[in-house]
Motif scaffolding. Structure first.
Motif, PDB file in Angstrom:
ATOM      1  N   LYS A  37       0.187  -1.022   0.293  1.00  0.00           N
ATOM      2  CA  LYS A  37      -0.173   0.468  -0.108  1.00  0.00           C
ATOM      3  C   LYS A  37       0.844   1.291  -0.063  1.00  0.00           C
ATOM      4  N   ARG A  38       1.844   1.197   0.858  1.00  0.00           N
ATOM      5  CA  ARG A  38       3.061   2.509   1.315  1.00  0.00           C
ATOM      6  C   ARG A  38       3.627   2.733  -0.303  1.00  0.00           C
ATOM      7  N   LEU A  39       4.029   1.573  -1.241  1.00  0.00           N
ATOM      8  CA  LEU A  39       4.728   2.023  -2.383  1.00  0.00           C
ATOM      9  C   LEU A  39       3.800   1.700  -3.248  1.00  0.00           C
ATOM     10  N   GLN A  40       2.386   1.567  -3.201  1.00  0.00           N
ATOM     11  CA  GLN A  40       1.581   2.294  -4.866  1.00  0.00           C
ATOM     12  C   GLN A  40       1.563   3.327  -4.612  1.00  0.00           C
ATOM     13  N   THR A  41       0.894   3.916  -2.793  1.00  0.00           N
ATOM     14  CA  THR A  41       0.607   5.398  -3.006  1.00  0.00           C
ATOM     15  C   THR A  41       1.779   6.380  -3.410  1.00  0.00           C
ATOM     16  N   GLU A  42       3.202   5.330  -3.283  1.00  0.00           N
ATOM     17  CA  GLU A  42       4.345   6.426  -3.238  1.00  0.00           C
ATOM     18  C   GLU A  42       4.838   6.876  -5.576  1.00  0.00           C
ATOM     19  N   LEU A  43       4.423   5.694  -5.620  1.00  0.00           N
ATOM     20  CA  LEU A  43       4.180   5.468  -7.155  1.00  0.00           C
ATOM     21  C   LEU A  43       2.873   6.464  -7.475  1.00  0.00           C
ATOM     22  N   ASP A  44       1.835   6.680  -7.080  1.00  0.00           N
ATOM     23  CA  ASP A  44       0.612   7.383  -7.378  1.00  0.00           C
ATOM     24  C   ASP A  44       1.204   8.711  -7.254  1.00  0.00           C
ATOM     25  N   SER A  45       1.971   8.710  -6.087  1.00  0.00           N
ATOM     26  CA  SER A  45       2.401  10.153  -6.012  1.00  0.00           C
ATOM     27  C   SER A  45       4.045  11.169  -6.862  1.00  0.00           C
ATOM     28  N   ILE A  46       4.597   9.460  -7.677  1.00  0.00           N
ATOM     29  CA  ILE A  46       5.305  10.022  -8.623  1.00  0.00           C
ATOM     30  C   ILE A  46       4.407  10.240  -9.815  1.00  0.00           C
ATOM     31  N   GLU A  47       3.906   9.053 -10.261  1.00  0.00           N
ATOM     32  CA  GLU A  47       2.870   9.878 -11.278  1.00  0.00           C
ATOM     33  C   GLU A  47       2.595  10.827 -12.176  1.00  0.00           C
ATOM     34  N   GLN A  48       1.571  11.761 -10.327  1.00  0.00           N
ATOM     35  CA  GLN A  48       1.390  12.898 -10.720  1.00  0.00           C
ATOM     36  C   GLN A  48       2.538  14.090 -10.982  1.00  0.00           C
ATOM     37  N   ARG A  49       3.705  14.242 -10.177  1.00  0.00           N
ATOM     38  CA  ARG A  49       4.864  14.877  -9.882  1.00  0.00           C
ATOM     39  C   ARG A  49       5.056  14.541 -11.515  1.00  0.00           C
ATOM     40  N   ARG A  50       5.736  13.648 -12.064  1.00  0.00           N
ATOM     41  CA  ARG A  50       5.750  13.097 -13.678  1.00  0.00           C
ATOM     42  C   ARG A  50       4.778  14.112 -14.280  1.00  0.00           C
ATOM     43  N   HIS A  51       3.283  13.947 -14.214  1.00  0.00           N
ATOM     44  CA  HIS A  51       1.991  14.593 -14.926  1.00  0.00           C
ATOM     45  C   HIS A  51       2.619  15.450 -14.812  1.00  0.00           C
ATOM     46  N   ARG A  52       3.105  16.285 -13.966  1.00  0.00           N
ATOM     47  CA  ARG A  52       3.188  17.215 -13.598  1.00  0.00           C
ATOM     48  C   ARG A  52       4.175  18.471 -14.047  1.00  0.00           C
ATOM     49  N   ILE A  53       5.502  17.556 -14.410  1.00  0.00           N
ATOM     50  CA  ILE A  53       6.746  18.266 -14.848  1.00  0.00           C
ATOM     51  C   ILE A  53       6.459  18.119 -16.492  1.00  0.00           C
ATOM     52  N   GLN A  54       5.764  16.735 -16.621  1.00  0.00           N
ATOM     53  CA  GLN A  54       5.595  17.108 -18.720  1.00  0.00           C
ATOM     54  C   GLN A  54       4.964  18.095 -18.443  1.00  0.00           C
ATOM     55  N   LYS A  55       3.800  18.320 -17.787  1.00  0.00           N
ATOM     56  CA  LYS A  55       2.887  19.637 -18.218  1.00  0.00           C
ATOM     57  C   LYS A  55       3.438  20.507 -18.469  1.00  0.00           C
ATOM     58  N   ARG A  56       4.588  20.804 -17.225  1.00  0.00           N
ATOM     59  CA  ARG A  56       5.559  22.286 -17.154  1.00  0.00           C
ATOM     60  C   ARG A  56       6.360  22.360 -18.442  1.00  0.00           C
ATOM     61  N   LEU A  57       6.891  21.816 -18.624  1.00  0.00           N
ATOM     62  CA  LEU A  57       7.866  21.161 -19.665  1.00  0.00           C
ATOM     63  C   LEU A  57       7.460  21.547 -21.130  1.00  0.00           C
ATOM     64  N   SER A  58       6.124  20.974 -21.517  1.00  0.00           N
ATOM     65  CA  SER A  58       5.918  21.354 -23.033  1.00  0.00           C
ATOM     66  C   SER A  58       5.092  22.743 -22.707  1.00  0.00           C
ATOM     67  N   PHE A  59       4.826  23.168 -21.793  1.00  0.00           N
ATOM     68  CA  PHE A  59       4.156  24.963 -21.724  1.00  0.00           C
ATOM     69  C   PHE A  59       5.647  25.659 -21.917  1.00  0.00           C
ATOM     70  N   LEU A  60       6.906  25.163 -21.773  1.00  0.00           N
ATOM     71  CA  LEU A  60       7.870  26.148 -21.784  1.00  0.00           C
ATOM     72  C   LEU A  60       8.024  25.476 -22.891  1.00  0.00           C
TER      73      LEU A  60
END
Length: 95
Positions: A37-60
């Motif tokens: 459960k802990r690892l799944q939560t960590e993976l979900d937060s990493i995916e959300q962060r990855r999505h935000r970073i990808q969105k910011r990169l495309s904007f830049l």
């Protein structure tokens, strides 16, 4: 001669593993479930962060390409100044 109280109360250490009981099996299952459960939560937060970073990169990238299109005709050549051409001012401070 008096008995030494420190040597009498020492715990006995055994190199033999404890016997597997039903309680031990349930405890191991519980620990594995919690870790999963802990690892799944960590993976979900990493995916959300990855999505935000990808969105910011495309904007830049879009901002950079837009600025390049707008400023391409306005760009002028810049001459490089060598270190020998530029005057360096040096300031020494004594304490």
């Amino acid at each position: 001669m008096r008995p030494n109280p420190l040597t009498d109360s020492r715990p006995k250490i055994s190199t033999m593993p404890r016997p597997q009981t039903e309680a031990t099996a349930y405890l191991n299952l519980y620990k594995l479930a919690i870790e999963k459960k802990r690892l799944q939560t960590e993976l979900d937060s990493i995916e959300q962060r990855r999505h935000r970073i990808q969105k910011r990169l495309s904007f830049l990238e879009s901002q950079v390409s837009e600025m390049q299109r707008e400023s391409a005709p306005k760009l002028t050549s810049v001459t490089k100044i060598s270190a020998s051409d530029s005057a360096l001012n040096t300031l020494f401070l004594e304490y």
